[in-house]
Every structure is written in structure tokens, then in C-alpha cells.
Write an enzyme that holds these catalytic residues in place. Sequence first.
Site, PDB file in Angstrom:
ATOM      1  N   ASP A  16       0.834  -1.210   0.000  1.00  0.00           N
ATOM      2  CA  ASP A  16       0.000   0.000   0.000  1.00  0.00           C
ATOM      3  C   ASP A  16       0.869   1.261   0.000  1.00  0.00           C
ATOM      4  OD1 ASP A  16      -2.356   1.404  -0.023  1.00  0.00           O
ATOM      5  OD2 ASP A  16      -2.725   1.226   2.132  1.00  0.00           O
ATOM      6  N   HIS A  33       2.631   3.434  -8.934  1.00  0.00           N
ATOM      7  CA  HIS A  33       2.391   2.031  -9.271  1.00  0.00           C
ATOM      8  C   HIS A  33       3.585   1.456 -10.052  1.00  0.00           C
ATOM      9  CE1 HIS A  33      -1.497   2.441  -7.606  1.00  0.00           C
ATOM     10  NE2 HIS A  33      -2.027   3.147  -8.597  1.00  0.00           N
ATOM     11  N   LEU A 127      10.426 -20.876  -4.576  1.00  0.00           N
ATOM     12  CA  LEU A 127       9.442 -19.978  -3.958  1.00  0.00           C
ATOM     13  C   LEU A 127       8.094 -20.068  -4.664  1.00  0.00           C
ATOM     14  CD1 LEU A 127       8.772 -17.360  -2.194  1.00  0.00           C
ATOM     15  CD2 LEU A 127       9.480 -16.062  -4.209  1.00  0.00           C
TER      16      LEU A 127
END
Length: 245
Positions: A16, A33, A127
Site C-alpha cells: 500500500d 504504481h 518460492l
Amino acid sequence: MDVTRRVPEHVAIIMDGNGRWAKMRGYPRTMGHRKGVEAVREAVRVAGDLGISYLTLFAFSSENWTRPETEVNDLMGLLKAFIRRDLAELHRENVRIRIIGARDNMPGDVLPLLLEAEETTKDNSGLTLVIAFNYGSRDEIARAARKLAARVAAGELSVEAITPVAFARELDTFGIPDPDLIIRTSGEERLSNFLLWQAAYAELLFIPDFWPDFSRETFMAALESFARRERRFGGVDPVAAAVSR
Ligand code: IPE
Ligand code: IPE
Ligand code: MG
């Protein structure tokens, strides 16, 4: 403390603060962004380096559709560009990609890319990168309830068989252990409809940094804070806070 010896199995991040990062610099929100994607790359590298098994990133919520159309389009464009540009390298790095979130009501060219990312990497053993896209916990829980109800209505399942374990199997996260640590950047202290079921015993960490500033050092400091915590899971004695290596 050597945090690399006590790392959580599953870290989830609410990324965020992109908009505020940009605003502070007088840039349009979309710049935030864009920088945020670089922070994603770094977080994935760190998680891989440290041997974290699952990294879940909240990329777009089921409520983010209410943002202005131009911003939604920018975010869709960035997701598509990320997969197109990074999929081959993630695959080379043995990363397995899982997507959680509703698979309907998204632009026609997004879903095929997400499916391709999952399909290409499905046999990788490194991962697991879980991308929460078009994701909202309440929607996920309601979809799971509908699936179970349909099986009960069809006579395939008894009402008594609906246990927490059976319920969790119908969630988008089936097969993924619950998050040990949930990090939210930007100083907001809320979950915003993220992993509500799965977060039952997660350690929560709220940090002031905006997501584009999230660095290797920020991640390491978060893991250090996690390694110092005492988890009890409702019991009396502390249970090891992290997977010991
Ligand atoms: C997080 O940053 C990215 C998404 C929610 C997609 P925001 O865009 O929410 O940035 P702020 O919170 O407005 O600063
Ligand atoms: C949560 O951030 C969603 C993502 C990080 C993708 P928001 O910025 O949408 O959350 P609120 O609106 O501040 O609660
Ligand atoms: Mg926000």
C-alpha cells in the site's frame, strides 16, 4: 539475531501507499504504481534468497474496481507487462506462481495471462509467489460457501462434514499454508478484506514506508521483528515463531 535462520514459511504483503508516494513527489499516481513493480521484483528476490516458501502479494482488490477507470487501466496494464516481461525469468528462477481471487469480471486479456503464468510454472519447486488479484476475502469465503452448499444440495456432502478443514479446501488458497506474517506498508493499520480466514494466527506488522520504498533492508527488518515474536496459537507455551533452519 540472525534472521536468516528463523524465517517464516509464508509472508503476505499488503502493498500500500503507491499513490501517496507519487503525490509526495508531485507525480501522477501511476508513477507510484510503476515504482511499486520494482519493489515487487526486489521482494521476490529477497524471499527467494532467504528460502521463504510462500510470498503472497496483494496486487488488486475486489474493491479496487471502484477507482477511476484510468487508474484501473494502468494497474491492469502493469500486471500484464509484469507477467509478459518477468514470467520467463521467474520460471528460470524456479518460482511457482499461484493466482488467488475471483476469475470472472476481469478484462478479457488478463485471465489468459494469469493462467499461462500458473501453467508454465506449476512444476517449479522454489518460492511460491501467490498473486492476489481481483481478490477479496469476503468474496472468496462466499464462493467457498456456495461450492459446499451446492455439494450438500446434490447429496454429495453431509452438513456435518463442513468443518474448518473442509472449508479451507474450497478457498482459493487451498494447499497453501496460512500466512505466518502479514506486512502492510504505508502506515495504514487494517486488513482491507485480505486473507481474513487465513490470517487467524498471523503476526501483523504495519510499517510506515510507502510500498515503492520497500527495500531489501525493509524486508529484513520486518523479518527480524517477526523472529522476536512469541506465538502461542491459543495455548500457554510459546510455539517457535518461525521455521528453524
Ligand atoms: C497500493 O497503493 C496499490 C493498490 C491498491 C493497487 P495505493 O494505490 O492504494 O496507494 P495509496 O494508498 O492511495 O497511497
Ligand atoms: C489494499 O489497499 C489493496 C491492495 C494493496 C491491493 P487499498 O489502498 O485498496 O485499501 P484501503 O482502501 O486503503 O483500505
Ligand atoms: Mg491504498
